[in-house]
Scaffold this motif. Structure first.
Motif, short mmCIF file in Angstrom:
data_model
loop_
_atom_site.label_atom_id
_atom_site.label_comp_id
_atom_site.label_asym_id
_atom_site.label_seq_id
_atom_site.Cartn_x
_atom_site.Cartn_y
_atom_site.Cartn_z
N SER A 1 0.84 -1.19 0.00
CA SER A 1 0.00 0.00 0.00
C SER A 1 0.87 1.24 0.00
O SER A 1 1.87 1.31 0.72
N ASP A 2 0.50 2.20 -0.84
CA ASP A 2 1.22 3.47 -0.86
C ASP A 2 0.58 4.43 0.12
O ASP A 2 -0.54 4.22 0.58
N VAL B 1 -6.74 0.63 -0.53
CA VAL B 1 -6.62 -0.69 -1.14
C VAL B 1 -7.79 -1.53 -0.67
O VAL B 1 -8.01 -1.69 0.53
N ALA B 2 -8.56 -2.04 -1.61
CA ALA B 2 -9.65 -2.93 -1.23
C ALA B 2 -9.14 -4.35 -1.22
O ALA B 2 -8.38 -4.75 -2.10
N LEU B 3 -9.53 -5.11 -0.18
CA LEU B 3 -9.13 -6.50 -0.09
C LEU B 3 -10.40 -7.32 -0.21
O LEU B 3 -11.30 -7.20 0.62
N ARG C 1 -7.31 0.58 -5.80
CA ARG C 1 -6.78 -0.68 -6.29
C ARG C 1 -7.49 -1.78 -5.50
O ARG C 1 -7.80 -1.58 -4.32
N ALA C 2 -7.76 -2.90 -6.14
CA ALA C 2 -8.37 -4.00 -5.41
C ALA C 2 -7.46 -5.22 -5.48
O ALA C 2 -6.96 -5.56 -6.55
N GLU D 1 -4.88 -8.62 -9.09
CA GLU D 1 -5.04 -7.23 -8.66
C GLU D 1 -5.76 -6.48 -9.76
O GLU D 1 -5.55 -6.75 -10.94
N VAL D 2 -6.61 -5.55 -9.38
CA VAL D 2 -7.32 -4.77 -10.38
C VAL D 2 -7.08 -3.30 -10.08
O VAL D 2 -7.27 -2.85 -8.96
N ALA D 3 -6.64 -2.56 -11.10
CA ALA D 3 -6.38 -1.13 -10.91
C ALA D 3 -7.69 -0.37 -10.95
O ALA D 3 -8.70 -0.86 -11.45
#
Ligand SMILES: Nc1ncnc2c1ncn2[C@@H]1O[C@H](COP(=O)(O)OP(=O)(O)OP(=O)(O)O)[C@@H](O)[C@H]1O
Ligand SMILES: [Mg+2]
Lengths: 314, 506
Positions: free
Chosen positions: B26-27, B32-34, B210-211, B222-224
């Motif tokens: 994570s930035d 960030v979705a998990l 981001r997921a 991962e999906v942007a």
């Protein structure tokens, strides 16, 4: 199962150590006496164990013994009741008191500790009042030899209380670990609300555990009266509820409820009694009796939570 | 350099590999979705980051430096705060007391709590979150949504740089959810990173940069931001696409098959509620939190100690005085709060599944374990409960799988009337579709399904009709044709809607 195994090993170790230190431990007289006492204590500890499994507690057991003993003596010797009726009477009284405890706990929502603490004070006082604070007993009176031999005789060379314990433990094992009712006892102890939502009459289940405890207290009360043969109402059965609580906890019952087993309770009872025997046989001053017991219960519970934590982490 | 990197994290529990070589980064200021199915390992991964569990393998880098997180304090020191799904607030303390619990400012000589300073210190954090509650409000006077905000305020007061939220919206209303989402956007613009777990893909679509998708304890992709879409996420989570999400009703049959009359709850003793439902119908119950929906249903299921219910099933009058009465007549309730009301979490899956109907698996009062196991295994299979075996403690199952066990308890018993209070709370999309399918099948077999739900989409798509409640009363019932979000919201705040019908014939 693991829990019981741990204290079973402790029990064996204790027996071996005692036997080595004092061979008199293995003498027939001593063993018979031990079996006798373990029988009596085991029976009412099972009853208290059931209450503890539902998340309750019963502090009034010792006072109930005093009351039962006094009533038994009066019923047999002063009222001249036939022994079966007197025995039934002395069993029904603790059951009725248990029913009252159960009702107060479930209907009036008073904490079990308080209800039975009041019981402890009440029944002790009542026993002393009824007996006029005089020691009651059976002496050499006649007419109830059958009851006496049922309570303090022998069967196949084993003391009657021990035989009774084996029978009662067998029945209660089925009830607690194999029956629908037993499952309900555990469920109520772990989550009363969810059990109620499952359509189970949780109040009835909880209250009934106090009645069952009363039944076993009554039976043990008769055995105890004939064992001591005289009942001094101010000291008879003093602190016995604490022995039972200690035995149940050592045997794996949790005071939070929902945990415990018949085998564990019996091993716990045996452990405590053998410990006392050891204190006697090894010539440790008997004033240290309670101190030794307290220390061992504490160590047992500590060891258990240490092992429990370790197995959780792995 | 990313703020946080978790590399190759592994975690095993007896009988399960919960995580296998999982990566997550994570930035600063990133949301960030998990996501992943029930039991995919999301909560476990976050508990490792939060210091609740120790990993069996892998490393955690914060600001590029490897760190050991042994316990919750370590995590806090690194600026990581964890808002659990089951909130950790102290009910009988006030807002300020909760925010500074364990770090209370003291007065000089006697070391007492400095009441003025603690409230002064709390204010900026409340203001930053746009909360307009006084800092001396006791927590038990606040709704779950506000309690959650207080936890976020506490996280901010600890200088959290990364806040983990595990299914934060599962017990919030629509309005509260929107509020939380805009708060998250605000925090992220202030440079706070968020790791956000949810089964509601629309929320993720709205806020996530981001997921990260987990499947069976492994990274599934991962999906942007630009590519986040419902289908894409579902595909990664489940490994296939779910074609039929909602099941359309067939014409429902017997009208007036089930009639409830004058139900009362202890919460609104002056309001009585009556309604009718047809056989084979799914009747939804919508309303704001606190409208008294759960309470009325408890009364119907014999669980309200102060009231009794009169109902009529198929022209037969039934009086319900206790839960047992209701259950004997085939009226079952799947409660809202699974941990305290639905499950005995310290018991096994098997024991929970058979608890309501135990005498049926017994002979002469003794339980027949073989039959019990059979039923439990069958339920685990039909509901696809993810558990190593039926003897596992329910406590150790993931949230969604616990919910399936609660459902399984009752589905084994052929309900006549099945009341479901928030049936899909915490359930993943795949299982949701399965549960909707199950509900529809039950209805088609002739059960009446009463479904309370705060999930607007669910209410709109699953129900044949929707009854809307406001402050203890039913304000109107909407037919499928008139079920719209606006109509429901209007009835829910107590206004009337022309097309709404009364709840019962009399
Ligand atoms: N303490 C534990 N003991 C044993 N198994 C556990 C424990 N905690 C989690 N598990 C198992 O690890 C797996 C992952 O669980 P986890 O709670 O992380 O899932 P999740 O992705 O959060 O699911 P959900 O969406 O249902 O909350 C599950 O199979 C669960 O049964
Ligand atoms: Mg989870």
């Amino acid at each position: 199962m693991k829990k019981e195994l741990g204290i079973f090993i402790l029990l064996i170790a204790l027996c071996v150590v005692t036997a080595i230190l004092n061979p008199r431990f293995l003498s027939p007289t001593n063993l018979t006496n031990m079996a006798n006492i373990i029988g009596m204590f085991g029976i009412f500890s099972i009853g208290l164990g059931l209450v503890i499994i539902t998340g309750g507690i019963d502090l009034s057991v010792g006072s109930m013994f005093a009351l039962a003993g006094v009533l038994l003596s009066i019923a047999l010797r002063e009222w001249g009741l036939p022994w079966p009726i007197a025995a039934l009477f002395v069993i029904i009284v603790p059951m009725a008191l248990g029913a009252i405890h159960g009702t107060l706990v479930t209907q009036m929502r008073i904490q079990p500790f308080i209800v039975t603490l009041c019981g402890l004070l009440l029944y002790r006082g009542l026993a002393r009042f009824i007996a006029d604070d005089n020691t009651k007993g059976f002496g050499n009176a006649e007419g109830f030899e059958t009851l006496r031999s049922l309570a303090s005789g022998k069967f196949l060379g084993l003391p009657m209380p021990f035989v009774l314990l084996v029978v009662i433990a067998g029945i209660m094992w089925l009830v607690l670990h194999r029956s629908v009712y037993g499952r309900y006892l555990f469920a109520v102890g772990r989550n009363e609300e969810a059990t109620r939502f499952s359509g189970i009459n949780t109040k009835l289940v909880i209250a009934s555990s106090y009645v069952l405890a009363g039944l076993l207290t009554g039976i043990a009360g008769i055995l105890l009266s004939f064992y001591t043969n005289s009942i001094s109402p101010s000291t008879h059965g003093n602190f016995y509820e604490l022995y039972a609580i200690a035995a149940a906890v050592l045997g794996g019952c949790s005071l939070r409820g929902g945990e415990g087993s018949i085998i564990g309770i019996i091993i716990g009872t045996a452990l405590l009694q053998i410990l006392q025997n050891l204190v006697n046989l090894l010539g440790i001053p008997s004033s240290l009796n309670f101190a030794v017991m307290g220390a061992v219960v504490l160590l047992g519970v500590l060891a258990d939570s240490y092992l429990g934590n370790r197995s959780l982490k792995n | 350099m990313p703020l946080l990197e978790m590399k190759g994290i592994c975690k095993r529990f007896p009988g399960v590999v919960a995580l296998n070589e999982v990566d997550l980064s994570s930035d600063t200021g990133e949301v960030v979705a998990l996501v992943g199915e029930n039991g995919a390992g999301k909560s476990t991964l976050m508990k490792i980051l939060g210091g609740v569990y120790q990993p069996d393998g892998g490393e955690i880098l914060v600001d590029g430096e490897p760190r050991e997180i042994q316990n919750v304090e370590d995590a806090m020191r690194l600026g990581i705060a964890f808002i659990h799904q089951e909130l950790n607030v102290v009910d009988n303390l006030d807002v300020a007391g909760n925010i500074f619990l364990g770090r209370e400012p003291r007065t000089k000589p006697f070391h007492l709590i400095d009441q003025k300073k603690i409230h002064d210190d709390a204010k900026p954090f409340l203001a930053r979150l746009g909360l307009d509650i006084p800092s001396d409000t006791r927590l038990d006077e606040l709704s779950v949504a506000y309690q959650q905000m207080v936890e976020i305020a506490k996280a901010l007061s600890l200088n959290a740089r990364l806040i983990i939220m595990d299914e934060p919206t599962s017990s919030l209303t629509l309005a509260e959810t929107n509020r939380l989402l805009s708060l998250i956007k605000e925090l992220s613009s202030q440079g706070v990173s968020i790791i956000y777990i949810s089964h509601r893909l629309a929320e993720i679509d709205e806020i996530a940069n981001r997921a990260v998708v987990l499947r069976d304890g492994e990274n599934a992709g991962e999906v942007a931001r630009k590519e986040i879409s419902h289908d894409r996420l579902v595909n990664l989570m489940v490994g296939r696409s779910i074609s039929q999400f909602y099941v359309e009703p067939k014409e429902s049959s017997k009208a007036g098959y089930f009639q409830a009359r004058n139900l009362r709850s202890s919460r609104y003793p002056d309001c009585s509620v009556s309604f009718d439902a047809s056989q084979g119908e799914i009747l939804g119950f919508a309303g704001l939190v606190g409208a008294g929906r759960s309470e009325i249903m408890k009364a119907l299921a014999g669980l309200d100690r102060t009231s009794q219910a009169k109902v009529c099933i198929n022209d037969e009058d039934i009086e319900i005085r206790s839960a047992k009465d209701a259950i004997n007549r085939g009226i079952y309730l799947v409660p809202e709060d699974r941990r305290s009301e639905g499950l005995v979490t310290e018991m096994s899956v098997r024991e929970n599944m058979t608890l309501p109907d135990l005498p049926r698996y017994a002979r002469g009062g003794l339980i027949q374990f073989g039959r019990e196991r059979e039923v439990a295994n069958a339920q685990v299979e039909t509901l696809k409960v993810k558990t190593p075996h039926i003897e596992a403690l329910v406590r150790n199952l993931s949230g969604g799988n616990q919910q399936k066990v609660v459902l399984g308890k009752w589905l084994a018993m052929q309900p006549k009337v099945l009341i479901l209070d928030e049936p899909t709370r915490g359930i993943d999309v795949g299982s949701k579709a399965e549960i909707y399918q199950l509900m529809r099948t039950l209805a088609e077999k002739g059960s009446v399904i009463l479904m309370i739900s705060s999930d607007m989409e669910e209410v709109l798509h699953i129900s044949d009709r929707v009854a809307v409640m406001h402050e203890g009363r039913i304000t109107g019932v909407l037919d499928r044709a008139h079920c719209t979000e606006t109509n429901i919201m209007q009835l829910a705040v107590g206004q009337s809607v022309e097309v709404a019908k009364p709840a019962c014939s009399e």
